[in-house]
Design a protein around this motif. Structure first.
Motif, PDB file in Angstrom:
ATOM      1  N   SER A  19       3.457  -3.180   3.822  1.00 35.06           N
ATOM      2  CA  SER A  19       2.679  -3.049   2.992  1.00 35.06           C
ATOM      3  C   SER A  19       1.790  -1.678   2.726  1.00 35.06           C
ATOM      4  N   LEU A  20       1.892  -1.050   3.491  1.00 33.69           N
ATOM      5  CA  LEU A  20       1.299   0.328   3.579  1.00 33.69           C
ATOM      6  C   LEU A  20       2.220   1.261   2.856  1.00 33.69           C
ATOM      7  N   LEU A  21       3.470   1.124   3.420  1.00 30.12           N
ATOM      8  CA  LEU A  21       4.695   1.865   2.685  1.00 30.12           C
ATOM      9  C   LEU A  21       4.685   1.731   0.992  1.00 30.12           C
ATOM     10  N   HIS A  22       4.575   0.380   0.976  1.00 30.56           N
ATOM     11  CA  HIS A  22       4.754   0.001  -0.629  1.00 30.56           C
ATOM     12  C   HIS A  22       3.409   0.675  -1.352  1.00 30.56           C
ATOM     13  N   GLY A  23       2.368   0.315  -0.815  1.00 31.65           N
ATOM     14  CA  GLY A  23       1.363   1.066  -1.610  1.00 31.65           C
ATOM     15  C   GLY A  23       1.259   2.482  -1.938  1.00 31.65           C
ATOM     16  N   LYS A  24       1.642   3.370  -0.684  1.00 31.42           N
ATOM     17  CA  LYS A  24       1.833   4.832  -0.674  1.00 31.42           C
ATOM     18  C   LYS A  24       2.991   5.070  -1.977  1.00 31.42           C
ATOM     19  N   VAL A  25       3.998   4.558  -1.713  1.00 31.59           N
ATOM     20  CA  VAL A  25       5.207   4.723  -2.698  1.00 31.59           C
ATOM     21  C   VAL A  25       4.794   4.363  -4.060  1.00 31.59           C
ATOM     22  N   GLU A  26       4.310   3.196  -4.469  1.00 33.82           N
ATOM     23  CA  GLU A  26       4.141   2.831  -5.620  1.00 33.82           C
ATOM     24  C   GLU A  26       2.704   3.734  -6.134  1.00 33.82           C
ATOM     25  N   HIS A  28       2.011   6.788  -5.434  1.00 25.18           N
ATOM     26  CA  HIS A  28       2.682   8.149  -5.819  1.00 25.18           C
ATOM     27  C   HIS A  28       3.249   8.197  -7.254  1.00 25.18           C
ATOM     28  N   VAL A  29       4.435   7.215  -7.328  1.00 27.71           N
ATOM     29  CA  VAL A  29       5.339   6.945  -8.459  1.00 27.71           C
ATOM     30  C   VAL A  29       4.541   6.763  -9.859  1.00 27.71           C
ATOM     31  N   GLU A  30       3.471   6.069  -9.537  1.00 31.62           N
ATOM     32  CA  GLU A  30       2.406   5.471 -10.848  1.00 31.62           C
ATOM     33  C   GLU A  30       1.780   6.827 -11.114  1.00 31.62           C
ATOM     34  N   ARG A  31       1.258   7.787 -10.367  1.00 28.01           N
ATOM     35  CA  ARG A  31       0.421   8.847 -10.883  1.00 28.01           C
ATOM     36  C   ARG A  31       1.415   9.780 -11.502  1.00 28.01           C
ATOM     37  N   ALA A  32       2.600   9.902 -11.080  1.00 27.46           N
ATOM     38  CA  ALA A  32       3.794  10.980 -11.728  1.00 27.46           C
ATOM     39  C   ALA A  32       4.070  10.268 -13.085  1.00 27.46           C
ATOM     40  N   LEU A  33       4.368   9.067 -13.116  1.00 28.37           N
ATOM     41  CA  LEU A  33       4.804   8.420 -14.455  1.00 28.37           C
ATOM     42  C   LEU A  33       3.605   8.539 -15.378  1.00 28.37           C
ATOM     43  N   GLU A  34       2.541   8.138 -14.717  1.00 31.03           N
ATOM     44  CA  GLU A  34       1.317   8.218 -16.000  1.00 31.03           C
ATOM     45  C   GLU A  34       0.966   9.473 -16.488  1.00 31.03           C
ATOM     46  N   SER A  35       0.846  10.405 -15.781  1.00 28.31           N
ATOM     47  CA  SER A  35       0.635  11.880 -15.997  1.00 28.31           C
ATOM     48  C   SER A  35       1.695  12.360 -16.852  1.00 28.31           C
ATOM     49  N   ARG A 126      11.254  10.053  -4.353  1.00 28.17           N
ATOM     50  CA  ARG A 126      12.128  10.721  -3.165  1.00 28.17           C
ATOM     51  C   ARG A 126      10.747  11.396  -2.498  1.00 28.17           C
ATOM     52  N   GLU A 127       9.853  11.997  -3.189  1.00 29.65           N
ATOM     53  CA  GLU A 127       8.558  12.813  -2.551  1.00 29.65           C
ATOM     54  C   GLU A 127       7.931  11.626  -1.895  1.00 29.65           C
ATOM     55  N   LEU A 138       5.990   4.385   9.781  1.00 30.49           N
ATOM     56  CA  LEU A 138       6.510   4.210   8.449  1.00 30.49           C
ATOM     57  C   LEU A 138       7.823   4.720   8.584  1.00 30.49           C
ATOM     58  N   ALA A 139       8.172   5.579   9.364  1.00 32.61           N
ATOM     59  CA  ALA A 139       9.455   6.172   9.257  1.00 32.61           C
ATOM     60  C   ALA A 139      10.753   5.289   9.628  1.00 32.61           C
ATOM     61  N   PRO A 140      10.617   4.317  10.390  1.00 32.59           N
ATOM     62  CA  PRO A 140      11.708   3.341  10.688  1.00 32.59           C
ATOM     63  C   PRO A 140      11.873   2.429   9.274  1.00 32.59           C
ATOM     64  N   LEU A 141      10.915   2.000   8.610  1.00 30.52           N
ATOM     65  CA  LEU A 141      11.033   1.355   7.314  1.00 30.52           C
ATOM     66  C   LEU A 141      11.661   2.355   6.211  1.00 30.52           C
ATOM     67  N   VAL A 142      11.263   3.313   6.096  1.00 26.18           N
ATOM     68  CA  VAL A 142      11.965   4.437   5.323  1.00 26.18           C
ATOM     69  C   VAL A 142      13.458   4.517   5.616  1.00 26.18           C
ATOM     70  N   ARG A 143      13.942   4.757   6.811  1.00 25.12           N
ATOM     71  CA  ARG A 143      15.155   4.823   7.242  1.00 25.12           C
ATOM     72  C   ARG A 143      15.773   3.367   6.700  1.00 25.12           C
TER      73      ARG A 143
END
Length: 152
Positions: A19-26, A28-35, A126-127, A138-143
């Motif tokens: 859940s933490l990984l999903h929230g962080k990724v979403e 970050h991507v949301e801010r980039a797409l919105e801006s 990617r960022e 989170l690293a094992p989930l990312v892998r």
């Protein structure tokens, strides 16, 4: 109160990490797409899913299938489609063979915006994963996620 079952405690910890990984990724991507493009992650996902449809037999998705693909309820998907339709990015039309069926397709303006937004989406994704990989929890989930590949 601690969970008596160690397997459930482990499952709960794993779910919290996911859940933490999903929230962080979403976020970050949301801010980039919105801006950059005024798009939410859900709007981008909907445009992406619908842009992969094709004309002809089996080429259109039912709204239920679209809702499942973007992980929203059917009513939330309908509201999202309406917002994008109001912006001229989508259009709806009735199915030729079943008047109860409504198809949604991406307009040229929507395809253009999607093409412009895709590089921003991909860079932000990617960022976000690179940043999350620095967290030992989170690293094992990312892998694991990075091992997934689209079929050739």
């Amino acid at each position: 109160m601690a969970t008596a079952d160690p397997a459930l405690a482990s499952l709960s910890q794993g779910w919290c990490a996911l859940s933490l990984l999903h929230g962080k990724v979403e976020s970050h991507v949301e801010r980039a797409l919105e801006s950059e493009h005024g798009l939410s992650v859900r709007e981008f996902s909907l445009l992406d899913v619908l842009s992969r449809q094709h004309k002809g037999s089996g080429g259109h998705l039912q709204m239920k299938q679209v809702a499942e693909a973007v992980v929203l309820s059917q009513s939330a998907t309908t509201r999202l489609v309406t917002r994008l339709e109001d912006r001229g990015l989508l259009r709806r039309h009735l199915c030729d063979t079943d008047r109860r069926g409504i198809y949604t397709e991406v307009t040229e303006e929507g395809r253009s915006l999607l093409a412009e937004a895709r590089p921003i989406h991909d860079i932000a994704l990617r960022e976000a994963f690179d940043s999350a990989a620095e967290n030992p929890v989170l690293a094992p989930l990312v892998r694991t996620v990075e091992k997934f590949q689209s079929p050739a």
